[in-house]
Design a protein around this motif. Structure first.
Motif, mmCIF file in Angstrom:
data_model
loop_
_atom_site.group_PDB
_atom_site.id
_atom_site.type_symbol
_atom_site.label_atom_id
_atom_site.label_comp_id
_atom_site.label_asym_id
_atom_site.label_seq_id
_atom_site.Cartn_x
_atom_site.Cartn_y
_atom_site.Cartn_z
ATOM 1 N N ARG A 50 0.816 -1.219 0.000
ATOM 2 C CA ARG A 50 0.000 0.000 0.000
ATOM 3 C C ARG A 50 0.850 1.269 0.000
ATOM 4 N NH1 ARG A 50 -5.468 -0.477 3.678
ATOM 5 N NH2 ARG A 50 -6.375 -2.300 2.639
ATOM 6 N N SER A 51 2.049 1.182 0.533
ATOM 7 C CA SER A 51 2.913 2.364 0.578
ATOM 8 C C SER A 51 3.364 2.798 -0.809
ATOM 9 C CB SER A 51 4.137 2.100 1.465
ATOM 10 O OG SER A 51 4.994 1.131 0.870
ATOM 11 N N THR A 52 3.205 1.905 -1.817
ATOM 12 C CA THR A 52 3.596 2.266 -3.190
ATOM 13 C C THR A 52 2.457 2.918 -3.959
ATOM 14 O OG1 THR A 52 2.998 0.073 -4.048
ATOM 15 C CG2 THR A 52 5.255 0.365 -3.234
ATOM 16 N N LEU A 53 1.289 2.995 -3.339
ATOM 17 C CA LEU A 53 0.147 3.633 -4.005
ATOM 18 C C LEU A 53 0.202 5.134 -3.748
ATOM 19 C CD1 LEU A 53 -2.635 0.995 -3.187
ATOM 20 C CD2 LEU A 53 -1.245 1.197 -5.265
ATOM 21 N N THR A 54 1.091 5.781 -4.494
ATOM 22 C CA THR A 54 1.332 7.218 -4.343
ATOM 23 C C THR A 54 1.281 7.885 -5.709
ATOM 24 O OG1 THR A 54 3.736 7.068 -4.643
ATOM 25 C CG2 THR A 54 2.870 6.708 -2.399
ATOM 26 N N SER A 55 1.280 9.193 -5.686
ATOM 27 C CA SER A 55 1.241 9.952 -6.936
ATOM 28 C C SER A 55 2.522 9.810 -7.738
ATOM 29 C CB SER A 55 0.976 11.432 -6.641
ATOM 30 O OG SER A 55 1.986 11.951 -5.794
ATOM 31 N N GLY A 56 3.562 9.237 -7.137
ATOM 32 C CA GLY A 56 4.829 9.078 -7.844
ATOM 33 C C GLY A 56 4.957 7.775 -8.603
ATOM 34 N N ASN A 57 3.976 6.888 -8.493
ATOM 35 C CA ASN A 57 4.042 5.600 -9.181
ATOM 36 C C ASN A 57 2.904 5.449 -10.179
ATOM 37 O OD1 ASN A 57 6.338 4.506 -7.881
ATOM 38 N ND2 ASN A 57 5.104 4.008 -6.085
#
Length: 585
Positions: free
Chosen positions: A342-349
């Motif tokens: 879940r920590s990879t669900l960001t605006s940068g990915n």
């Protein structure tokens, strides 16, 4: 066309009738005559079937148990399913929408059981058939109550207003006694019920009785294994009985399996379409018992409420699916559904939507609308905006009325319809009929499956596992996984048995009750604020930016007392012999 039971209530039967049955002195049908007429007896039975209410609702409230079980919610908090999971349960608030206290129906069942055998108009076979069906409907009612309350009053004879208080006010039997009653009733009538398959058409047969044993005894085994006895047995089942109940569930499931009367639907190479067909092709070989519906004649509103926004439905988008539940669905390459941190669900990915969703378990794709799901010859959209390069700079556009051309030369709107993305940006698809061109509140005719063969295998696997028959459990689980196009298991354990059950039976009103009997509901339903997703589409890369958002307005609460429902103050006042459940005093 399916056979539909047209229901006439007993009250109507006793107040109206053919002219030959009426007199000026008594303008009603006498109770003594009901079971001397086949037409009236069949109508009486149809009324009992109808009041069994196998499908909890035919409108947007059909999502109640998925909502309280954190599978999907309804789109607005004023809707009663959402109120059900947001509610704090107490004696003052009562059981609310989870209530089921159907003693009026049980009284009418008892009335038939006491009076139909005295009929002078029917032969013994007919009487035996109707009595056996009624005993199973009554046993089903007691199962619905015991899983809510634990022990309840076991009433098997007609109560009348002139009876003494001792006869009218009945205390609670133990939870064990109710489960034993259900098992014994099914055992008694199985030899008397139809051996032919009639359950898919909505008529009780021996396989209904066996499935009731299979399911109810699995519940009893779970309560004995995971729960604790309180109130002198009014709630809880002694731990030393868990193996006995698992054996009874195992035996009932095995009898169905060995009968050869049912099979998993497994046709063609398209595993998504195959799984979807189970719930759309009425009367198939996987269906053991279904409540029949027919569009308009006796229809429901699933398509009307569940269709995504932008299609031909005025309501739509009513059942947003929670991302927390989506994570239970693994990927076809063997990756766990939780492998996306879940920590990879960001605006940068950015994410390939076909990998993020399209490569998940085919049962997910058949059960949930997600971005770019193909439906009615088009795609369903859930993005809130498009990112694109304009004059060397990245801009964000979100005009729903404008389309943009993608890398593959197809068109997509700058933003999806608003209601599609209101809560979770995922919607319920399971059982939704793509061929319904004019969905309305009663134009859906999909039958509601109460028992199906996949559940038989899952019940069998769980019971076998706890009985130490791990090889049989593994084989049953792998039959289901093979049908679904998922990698076969090499070993079986409690965790993957429970996961398989939640995935296979998703949105079929099982998960909430399974979490209750496993005593794991507090893990998933207490102190949890479930999540939805936000999608933005990058036109230049053909990928999505996916971020999390809160799907619900409040954090869920589920105390240990909630493994049983509270009796309301009014119900306690009505019967002074009722004892309140633990934690609600």
């Amino acid at each position: 066309m399916k056979k539909i039971l047209f229901v006439i209530s007993l009250a109507a039967l006793l107040l109206t009738g053919c002219e030959s049955d009426l007199t000026k002195e008594a303008p009603f049908i006498s109770e003594n005559l009901v079971f001397e007429s086949q037409e009236l007896t069949e109508s009486y039975m149809a009324d009992l079937y109808n009041r069994a209410a196998f499908q909890p609702s035919t409108s947007w409230e059909m999502g109640i148990f998925s909502a309280v079980g954190a599978e999907h919610i309804n789109f607005a908090n004023w809707q009663r399913p959402n109120q059900a999971f947001l509610r704090l349960y107490s004696a003052e608030t009562g059981p609310f929408l989870l209530d089921r206290w159907n003693y009026s129906a049980i009284r009418d069942m008892n009335f038939l059981l006491e009076n139909l055998p005295n009929s002078e108009s029917f032969n013994a076979d007919y009487i035996q058939k109707k009595v056996s069906e009624t005993r199973m409907l009554r046993a089903f009612e007691y199962f619905e109550m015991v899983k809510r309350w634990g022990g309840v009053p076991l009433i098997t004879k007609v109560q009348n207003r002139e009876d003494s208080e001792e006869e009218l006010f009945v205390g609670r039997n133990t939870e064990q006694e109710i489960y034993d009653f259900i098992y014994d009733e099914a055992t008694a009538v199985i030899p008397m019920l139809d051996n032919a398959k009639t359950g898919a058409q909505g008529a009780l047969d021996k396989y209904f009785a066996l499935m009731l044993q299979s399911r109810a005894m699995l519940y009893a085994g779970s309560i004995a294994k995971n729960g604790q006895v309180q109130l002198d047995g009014l709630v809880g089942v002694p731990n030393n009985l868990n193996q006995s109940y698992y054996q009874k569930s195992y035996d009932a499931s095995k009898e169905i399996i060995d009968s050869g009367m049912f099979s998993l639907i497994n046709e063609g190479n398209d595993k998504v379409a195959n799984y979807a067909s189970i719930f759309l092709n009425d009367g198939n070989n996987e269906t053991i018992y279904a409540e029949p519906f027919e569009s308009v004649i006796r229809g429901h509103g699933l398509d009307y409420y569940a269709y995504p926004d932008g299609l031909n439905s005025n309501w739509n988008s009513n059942f947003p699916v929670l991302y927390d539940f989506v994570e239970l669905f693994d990927f076809i390459d063997g990756r766990a559904g939780t492998s996306i941190d879940r920590s990879t669900l960001t605006s940068g990915n950015e994410w390939d939507i076909n990998d993020f969703f399209g490569n998940r378990d085919p049962r997910f794709r058949a059960s949930v609308f997600y971005p770019e799901t193909v439906f009615q010859d088009g795609k369903i959209w859930f993005h809130q905006s498009i990112l694109l390069t304009d004059n060397g700079s990245q801009i964000e556009v979100n005009n729903r009325g404008l389309n943009r051309t993608r890398i593959d030369n197809t068109e997509m709107p700058e933003a999806s319809p608003a209601r599609n993305r209101r809560n979770t940006s995922l919607l319920l698809r399971k059982r939704v009929d793509e061929s319904n061109q004019s969905p309305d509140s009663n134009t859906s005719g999909q039958d509601y499956i109460v028992f199906r063969y996949a559940e038989t295998l899952l019940n069998f696997a769980e019971a076998a596992f706890y009985l130490g028959k791990t090889g049989e459990a593994l084989d049953a689980i792998n039959l289901i996984r093979e049908r679904s196009g998922m990698p076969l298991r090499t070993e079986v354990n409690e965790a993957n048995i429970q996961q398989e059950r939640q995935v296979e039976l998703c949105f079929e009103n099982h998960r909430f009750w399974d979490l209750i009997r496993w005593r794991t509901a507090n893990q998933y339903l207490d102190g949890v604020r479930t999540k939805g997703l936000v999608f933005k589409y990058n036109l230049d890369t053909d990928r999505y930016i996916i971020t999390l958002k809160n799907a619900e307005s409040k954090t869920r609460k589920f105390g240990e007392e909630r493994y049983y429902l509270p009796f309301s103050l009014g119900r306690l006042a009505d019967n002074p012999k009722l004892k309140q459940n633990p934690g609600y005093e």
